[in-house]
Scaffold this motif. Sequence first.
Motif, PDB file in Angstrom:
ATOM      1  N   ALA A  67       0.666  -1.078   0.000  1.00 39.01           N
ATOM      2  CA  ALA A  67      -0.015   0.134   0.281  1.00 39.01           C
ATOM      3  C   ALA A  67       1.220   1.547   0.172  1.00 39.01           C
ATOM      4  CB  ALA A  67      -1.136   0.309   1.288  1.00 39.01           C
ATOM      5  N   VAL A  68       2.069   1.454   0.188  1.00 44.72           N
ATOM      6  CA  VAL A  68       2.904   1.868   0.628  1.00 44.72           C
ATOM      7  C   VAL A  68       3.669   2.646  -1.242  1.00 44.72           C
ATOM      8  CG1 VAL A  68       5.141   3.128   1.143  1.00 44.72           C
ATOM      9  CG2 VAL A  68       3.867   1.196   2.820  1.00 44.72           C
ATOM     10  N   ALA A  69       3.128   3.958  -1.586  1.00 46.76           N
ATOM     11  CA  ALA A  69       3.505   4.351  -2.309  1.00 46.76           C
ATOM     12  C   ALA A  69       5.198   4.052  -3.127  1.00 46.76           C
ATOM     13  CB  ALA A  69       3.340   5.528  -3.062  1.00 46.76           C
ATOM     14  N   ASP A  70       5.658   4.314  -1.406  1.00 49.99           N
ATOM     15  CA  ASP A  70       7.540   4.430  -1.868  1.00 49.99           C
ATOM     16  C   ASP A  70       8.343   3.685  -1.468  1.00 49.99           C
ATOM     17  OD1 ASP A  70       9.330   6.433  -2.857  1.00 49.99           O
ATOM     18  OD2 ASP A  70      10.044   7.035  -1.427  1.00 49.99           O
ATOM     19  N   VAL A  71       7.609   2.782  -1.439  1.00 47.95           N
ATOM     20  CA  VAL A  71       8.123   1.009  -1.170  1.00 47.95           C
ATOM     21  C   VAL A  71       9.627   0.930  -1.827  1.00 47.95           C
ATOM     22  CG1 VAL A  71       7.207  -0.529  -2.159  1.00 47.95           C
ATOM     23  CG2 VAL A  71       7.800  -0.879  -0.597  1.00 47.95           C
ATOM     24  N   ALA A  72      10.651   0.449  -2.277  1.00 50.83           N
ATOM     25  CA  ALA A  72      11.941   0.318  -2.557  1.00 50.83           C
ATOM     26  C   ALA A  72      11.227  -0.578  -3.936  1.00 50.83           C
ATOM     27  CB  ALA A  72      12.444  -0.083  -1.104  1.00 50.83           C
ATOM     28  N   PRO A  73      11.687  -0.184  -4.670  1.00 54.47           N
ATOM     29  CA  PRO A  73      12.026  -1.317  -5.829  1.00 54.47           C
ATOM     30  C   PRO A  73      12.373  -2.024  -5.766  1.00 54.47           C
ATOM     31  CG  PRO A  73      12.824   1.414  -6.349  1.00 54.47           C
ATOM     32  CD  PRO A  73      12.683   1.455  -4.880  1.00 54.47           C
ATOM     33  N   GLY A  74      11.514  -2.966  -6.046  1.00 53.68           N
ATOM     34  CA  GLY A  74      12.651  -4.512  -6.332  1.00 53.68           C
ATOM     35  C   GLY A  74      12.119  -5.088  -4.801  1.00 53.68           C
ATOM     36  N   THR A  75      11.673  -4.805  -4.384  1.00 53.34           N
ATOM     37  CA  THR A  75      11.228  -5.758  -3.068  1.00 53.34           C
ATOM     38  C   THR A  75       9.856  -6.429  -3.106  1.00 53.34           C
ATOM     39  OG1 THR A  75      11.682  -3.478  -1.778  1.00 53.34           O
ATOM     40  CG2 THR A  75       9.521  -5.037  -0.743  1.00 53.34           C
ATOM     41  N   VAL A  76      10.376  -7.334  -2.651  1.00 54.57           N
ATOM     42  CA  VAL A  76       9.404  -8.302  -2.933  1.00 54.57           C
ATOM     43  C   VAL A  76       7.899  -8.883  -2.175  1.00 54.57           C
ATOM     44  CG1 VAL A  76       9.079 -10.989  -2.717  1.00 54.57           C
ATOM     45  CG2 VAL A  76      10.997  -9.887  -4.010  1.00 54.57           C
ATOM     46  N   GLY A  77       6.973  -8.860  -2.189  1.00 57.21           N
ATOM     47  CA  GLY A  77       5.838  -8.769  -1.272  1.00 57.21           C
ATOM     48  C   GLY A  77       5.216 -10.423  -1.074  1.00 57.21           C
TER      49      GLY A  77
END
Length: 501
Positions: free
Chosen positions: A343-353
């Motif tokens: 839900a966080v717009a600025d989660v670090a690119p490449g983060t795996v959910g």
Amino acid sequence: MVFPDPLPLVPFPVSVQRLDGTLPLPATARIAGDDALTALLRDDLAARTGLVLGTAGTASAGDIEVHIDSAVSHDEGYALTVTDRIRIVGHDAAGAYFGTRTLLQLVQADGDAWSVPRLEIEDAPRFAYRGVMLDVARHFFDVDAVKRWIDRASDLKANTLHLHLTDDQGWRLHIDAWPLLTERGAATSALGDPGGFYTKDDIREIVTHAARRHMIVVPEIDLPGHTHAIGLAYPELVEPPVMNDALRADAERLGQPLPVAGEPYLGWGVGHSSVRIGDERVYEFVADVLDETAALFPGPYLHIGGDECLGTDPADFAAFIARATRIAADTGKTPVAWHEAGAVADVAPGTVGQYWGALDPSEAHAADAAHFVAREGALILSPSDAAYLDMKPSADFPLGLTWAGVVDLHRAYGWDPATVVDGIDDSAILGVEAPLWTETVRTPEDADRLAFPRAAAIAEIAWSSPDGPEREWASFRDRVARLAPAWKTAGIRFTPIEEIA
């Protein structure tokens, strides 16, 4: 001996060609090939059959050979042939190892002897990430118990152990820069049971054992919630507990205490704890902890939690996740977070959910999960109403919870990762994981009873193509039942299939 049809193989391979007859496996057989793989196979065959086979430089008729050839299959794949000898050729060391797991399932008693069906197998996994999770925070499991969990999982071709190391009930990893975390935050477990923690040498032993079986270990430091135990050691880093109606109701229903600042939390309610997101000292703590954790675990992933922050303002949560995922990435690892962090717009690119919602996701959960893919990441699928091993497998089962529903063996087997989140297919799915949360799991025997045979169902979903041979419920039920003798020999306290199917 007449071998059963279908063969007792879980996960089932990509291709199986049956040949006529069987090959005896006598005590005089030898194993040749890669030293590390042959040594492990020799030990495992001895445990499975009592046969202590010798080794050879070159295999002859009746022997076993294990080799690596990158021309065979693809990553983690292998070919297994049984003709006048047994030959396993892996694309890489992992593939050869997983080929030996298939062989161990094929070895069957033939009167007082042992034999293997003659056949040709070609095999490779569907997903790169095939995991199990063990929650050692709510109830602590010692090094030997974790190693046994690794053995059980890798025999089903899992290649990842996710260790949930921190939660409200306990902090289980020693951190040099913050030594009070384990001195004060590790003494107890849920329900007032004894606690414990891992030294750095303990972790090295676990990681080494996993690597020998071609598994990586993914550490999870759960943030910014699930952090009550931090407050036992460093109260200045955490907020006072935030109560909610569900927490109060569960505490009353279960006869459990509510969380109290500065006291060990013995219940299992969630959503009441948080670090002080606006305090800069918290980020020094996060950086120290993640740096030391990353240094201990050579795998590519570092899990930072991010779930069930029910008392945290959404803007504060977003600020923390944006910063914490970047701190994790700065360690050189790929950050992993539970799907709420999407839900966080600025989660670090490449983060795996890691998705833990239902098989039929809410619109919000689906959007959160999809956002990781939009940010150059991927998804691990762990739907709670199908893949959570801590859910009761039958309504009257003495262990487990039911908040996501009753998950019997049929339900655990009957889903496909590519159909959970609309628009997310295999190309965006890193893999599948079966978590075992330990609110009610107090012993390794409890873990076995909840996990097996359902862990085998998730293992087949992670490895085998949904349209592959024998990839259907009746076949799976038959095949997994035929693993019972081997599981008994291995000391797995599984629940009989007829009780949970």
